[in-house]
Write a protein that holds these residues in place. Structure first.
Motif, mmCIF file in Angstrom:
data_model
loop_
_atom_site.group_PDB
_atom_site.id
_atom_site.type_symbol
_atom_site.label_atom_id
_atom_site.label_comp_id
_atom_site.label_asym_id
_atom_site.label_seq_id
_atom_site.Cartn_x
_atom_site.Cartn_y
_atom_site.Cartn_z
ATOM 1 N N LEU A 123 -2.416 6.512 -9.327
ATOM 2 C CA LEU A 123 -2.831 6.359 -7.867
ATOM 3 C C LEU A 123 -4.042 5.627 -7.453
ATOM 4 O O LEU A 123 -4.096 5.062 -6.337
ATOM 5 C CB LEU A 123 -3.047 7.916 -7.527
ATOM 6 C CG LEU A 123 -2.879 8.286 -5.871
ATOM 7 C CD1 LEU A 123 -1.527 7.814 -5.485
ATOM 8 C CD2 LEU A 123 -3.221 9.614 -5.859
ATOM 9 N N GLU A 124 -5.055 5.648 -8.543
ATOM 10 C CA GLU A 124 -6.129 5.182 -8.176
ATOM 11 C C GLU A 124 -6.356 3.596 -8.197
ATOM 12 O O GLU A 124 -7.195 2.852 -7.537
ATOM 13 C CB GLU A 124 -7.363 5.640 -9.261
ATOM 14 C CG GLU A 124 -7.733 7.307 -9.234
ATOM 15 C CD GLU A 124 -8.789 7.452 -10.170
ATOM 16 O OE1 GLU A 124 -8.998 6.605 -10.951
ATOM 17 O OE2 GLU A 124 -9.234 8.817 -10.298
ATOM 18 N N ALA A 125 -5.558 3.021 -8.825
ATOM 19 C CA ALA A 125 -5.304 1.468 -8.956
ATOM 20 C C ALA A 125 -4.565 0.742 -7.847
ATOM 21 O O ALA A 125 -4.466 -0.409 -7.867
ATOM 22 C CB ALA A 125 -4.674 1.092 -10.368
ATOM 23 N N MET A 126 -3.574 1.798 -7.318
ATOM 24 C CA MET A 126 -2.812 1.039 -6.455
ATOM 25 C C MET A 126 -3.145 0.182 -5.279
ATOM 26 O O MET A 126 -2.910 -0.932 -5.081
ATOM 27 C CB MET A 126 -1.860 2.022 -5.860
ATOM 28 C CG MET A 126 -2.422 3.045 -4.762
ATOM 29 S SD MET A 126 -1.187 4.002 -4.013
ATOM 30 C CE MET A 126 -2.257 5.081 -2.884
ATOM 31 N N ARG A 127 -4.348 0.425 -4.609
ATOM 32 C CA ARG A 127 -5.045 -0.362 -3.613
ATOM 33 C C ARG A 127 -5.380 -1.735 -3.979
ATOM 34 O O ARG A 127 -4.939 -2.713 -3.295
ATOM 35 C CB ARG A 127 -5.988 0.359 -2.793
ATOM 36 C CG ARG A 127 -5.786 1.540 -2.130
ATOM 37 C CD ARG A 127 -6.947 1.995 -1.101
ATOM 38 N NE ARG A 127 -6.494 3.130 -0.262
ATOM 39 C CZ ARG A 127 -5.939 4.181 -0.331
ATOM 40 N NH1 ARG A 127 -6.263 4.594 -1.518
ATOM 41 N NH2 ARG A 127 -5.615 5.064 0.733
ATOM 42 N N PRO A 128 -6.268 -1.852 -5.165
ATOM 43 C CA PRO A 128 -6.605 -3.101 -5.271
ATOM 44 C C PRO A 128 -5.358 -4.054 -5.911
ATOM 45 O O PRO A 128 -5.336 -5.221 -5.873
ATOM 46 C CB PRO A 128 -7.371 -3.031 -6.766
ATOM 47 C CG PRO A 128 -7.503 -1.579 -7.129
ATOM 48 C CD PRO A 128 -6.776 -1.002 -5.832
ATOM 49 N N LEU A 129 -4.363 -3.505 -6.739
ATOM 50 C CA LEU A 129 -3.161 -4.261 -6.956
ATOM 51 C C LEU A 129 -2.474 -4.480 -5.953
ATOM 52 O O LEU A 129 -1.950 -5.912 -5.817
ATOM 53 C CB LEU A 129 -2.174 -3.391 -7.908
ATOM 54 C CG LEU A 129 -0.783 -4.151 -8.612
ATOM 55 C CD1 LEU A 129 -1.557 -5.298 -9.056
ATOM 56 C CD2 LEU A 129 -0.198 -3.264 -9.245
ATOM 57 N N ALA A 130 -2.050 -3.809 -4.803
ATOM 58 C CA ALA A 130 -1.403 -4.073 -3.754
ATOM 59 C C ALA A 130 -1.991 -5.160 -2.954
ATOM 60 O O ALA A 130 -1.580 -6.203 -2.409
ATOM 61 C CB ALA A 130 -1.475 -3.050 -2.649
ATOM 62 N N SER A 131 -3.524 -5.221 -2.745
ATOM 63 C CA SER A 131 -4.252 -6.337 -2.216
ATOM 64 C C SER A 131 -4.148 -7.436 -2.833
ATOM 65 O O SER A 131 -3.931 -8.696 -1.987
ATOM 66 C CB SER A 131 -5.580 -5.784 -2.062
ATOM 67 O OG SER A 131 -6.482 -6.721 -1.708
ATOM 68 N N PHE A 132 -4.006 -7.638 -4.003
ATOM 69 C CA PHE A 132 -3.807 -8.830 -4.870
ATOM 70 C C PHE A 132 -2.230 -9.419 -4.711
ATOM 71 O O PHE A 132 -2.313 -10.524 -4.355
ATOM 72 C CB PHE A 132 -4.195 -8.286 -6.480
ATOM 73 C CG PHE A 132 -3.622 -9.785 -7.304
ATOM 74 C CD1 PHE A 132 -4.250 -10.843 -7.295
ATOM 75 C CD2 PHE A 132 -2.282 -9.546 -7.496
ATOM 76 C CE1 PHE A 132 -3.417 -12.100 -8.025
ATOM 77 C CE2 PHE A 132 -1.501 -10.534 -8.520
ATOM 78 C CZ PHE A 132 -2.367 -11.687 -8.649
ATOM 79 N N ILE A 133 -1.473 -8.440 -4.600
ATOM 80 C CA ILE A 133 0.067 -9.029 -4.412
ATOM 81 C C ILE A 133 0.037 -9.633 -2.850
ATOM 82 O O ILE A 133 0.456 -10.768 -2.823
ATOM 83 C CB ILE A 133 0.940 -7.948 -4.635
ATOM 84 C CG1 ILE A 133 0.840 -7.391 -6.104
ATOM 85 C CG2 ILE A 133 2.426 -8.382 -4.350
ATOM 86 C CD1 ILE A 133 1.568 -6.022 -6.421
ATOM 87 N N GLU A 134 -0.536 -8.992 -1.842
ATOM 88 C CA GLU A 134 -0.534 -9.546 -0.676
ATOM 89 C C GLU A 134 -1.346 -10.845 -0.537
ATOM 90 O O GLU A 134 -0.802 -11.748 -0.017
ATOM 91 C CB GLU A 134 -1.245 -8.658 0.451
ATOM 92 C CG GLU A 134 -0.200 -7.598 0.956
ATOM 93 C CD GLU A 134 -0.608 -7.025 2.090
ATOM 94 O OE1 GLU A 134 -0.052 -6.800 2.916
ATOM 95 O OE2 GLU A 134 -1.785 -6.632 2.274
#
Length: 381
Positions: A126-137
């Motif tokens: 849960l803690e890592a989902m935001r930075p990964l999602a931002s990178f994918i976008e």
């Protein structure tokens, strides 16, 4: 798909006119150098055979190490989805947040094949989902929400955080996997109305390995971390090309769809007998506590990215589990990978060794028929 011993490879390649895994037929016209001969030969070996051939001589060690360096690379995993610069950024995120690649991308890595229209599955907590999602976008992908998600990625992530506080023990109903909180799908259109490529960010409920041990069968229980690529059941999956049915929580229709997919790719689906697994499947023995990266795993160290040195410990190698038996709602007997938790931090992952029986057998075969390799090499002279 491999699994053809050295002698079988030589006989079939030169007498039947059909290469075992449908690669181009080897003839004098297609061989231009010793390198081509060795490449063909090593392509036909399974992971266990590569390891054992590596032990035969210094020449074998050098050949396999060079081959491994060319074929078992992170570029093969990420290049269908990202540019070289983006791949470096993604690996940095892997290093910071313990992002794990699994699913068919990891199967392709260990089997040295490429499937058409295959997704990239990235597992995070849960803690890592935001930075990964931002990178994918930022890499050009567009969030494709499912019916239960808000169309805005930012809102969907916020809703998930609010709905799933620390200690939440729910699962993702669409995936019938109690280890998965949510799945975020991203798509990039390569040409207007044409081919697209897909990346999925799969958010785990707890430790990522707990979700992976809930997969439909053992062939997909492989991971690629920042530090290592690890196959949990390498002899069964990539030497015998068998997959043992697992995950009793999975709905039968969904489990069968996954099994059919890998059966069509060449794996033999095996079911658990009342007596448990046979001796030939030692890595799947019931009640034996194992650790990710132990000597029965196939562990391939991966090179670091500049500025992100590898630590002495891969965090995923702290995960332990044991294999047990369970029954599905349809009363089918299946294997159950029981996640046991995190172990002591002094553990160092081991390389695939295989049993002593396998080592002696294959060393004998390779020594006995080493003349065939010499015969192959003479074709290029």
């Amino acid at each position: 798909m491999r699994g053809f011993p050295f002698l079988t490879f030589c006989k079939r390649a030169f007498t039947s006119g059909i290469a075992p895994n449908k690669r181009p037929i080897i003839t004098k016209n297609t061989i231009s150098s010793d390198h081509d001969i060795l490449e063909y030969f090593l392509d036909f070996l399974t992971g266990l055979e590569l390891y054992i051939f590596r032990q035969v001589s210094k020449a074998g060690l050098s050949m396999v190490d060079e081959y491994t360096g060319r074929h078992f690379t992170t570029d093969r995993v990420f290049s269908p989805f990202f540019t070289p610069e983006q791949t470096i950024d993604l690996r940095k995120i892997q290093a910071k947040f313990s992002v794990v690649v699994s699913g068919s991308a990891a199967v392709q890595f260990f089997d040295r094949v490429k499937y058409r229209h295959s997704d990239l599955d990235l597992y995070v907590d849960l803690e890592a989902m935001r930075p990964l999602a931002s990178f994918i976008e930022s890499a050009g992908y567009v969030f494709k929400n499912n019916v239960s998600q808000n169309p805005s990625l930012k809102t969907a992530l916020a809703v998930l955080s609010d709905r799933n506080p620390p200690g939440y023990f729910g699962g993702h109903p669409a995936y019938n996997n109690p280890g998965i909180r949510e799945v975020f799908s991203f798509e990039e259109e390569l040409s207007p109305g044409g081919e697209t490529r897909h990346v999925q960010m799969i958010v785990s409920k707890g430790p990522v390995m707990a979700a992976i041990f809930e997969f439909h069968s053992t062939v997909v229980m492989n991971i690629i971390t920042y530090q290592n690529a690890i196959s949990i059941f390498p002899v069964t999956s990539f030497h015998r090309y068998e997959t043992l049915i697992a995950a009793p929580e999975n709905e039968k229709i969904r489990r069968e769809a996954g099994l059919e997919k890998y059966a069509s790719r060449g794996w033999k689906v095996i079911r658990l007998a009342r007596s448990g697994v046979s001796r030939r499947h030692a890595e799947l023995q019931n009640g034996v506590s194992r650790r990710v990266g132990d000597r029965q795993c196939w562990t391939i160290p991966l090179p670091p990215v500049d500025g992100f040195p590898k630590s002495t410990l891969d965090p995923l190698c702290l995960n332990t589990w044991s294999t047990s038996q369970a029954r599905t709602q349809e009363r089918d007997l299946v294997a159950k990978m029981q996640f046991l938790g995190m172990a002591a931090s002094h553990y160092v992952p081991q390389s695939l060794t295989g049993s002593e029986e396998h080592r002696i057998l294959w060393t004998s075969i390779i020594h006995r028929h080493f003349g065939y390799l010499h015969f192959l090499l003479t074709l290029s002279t």
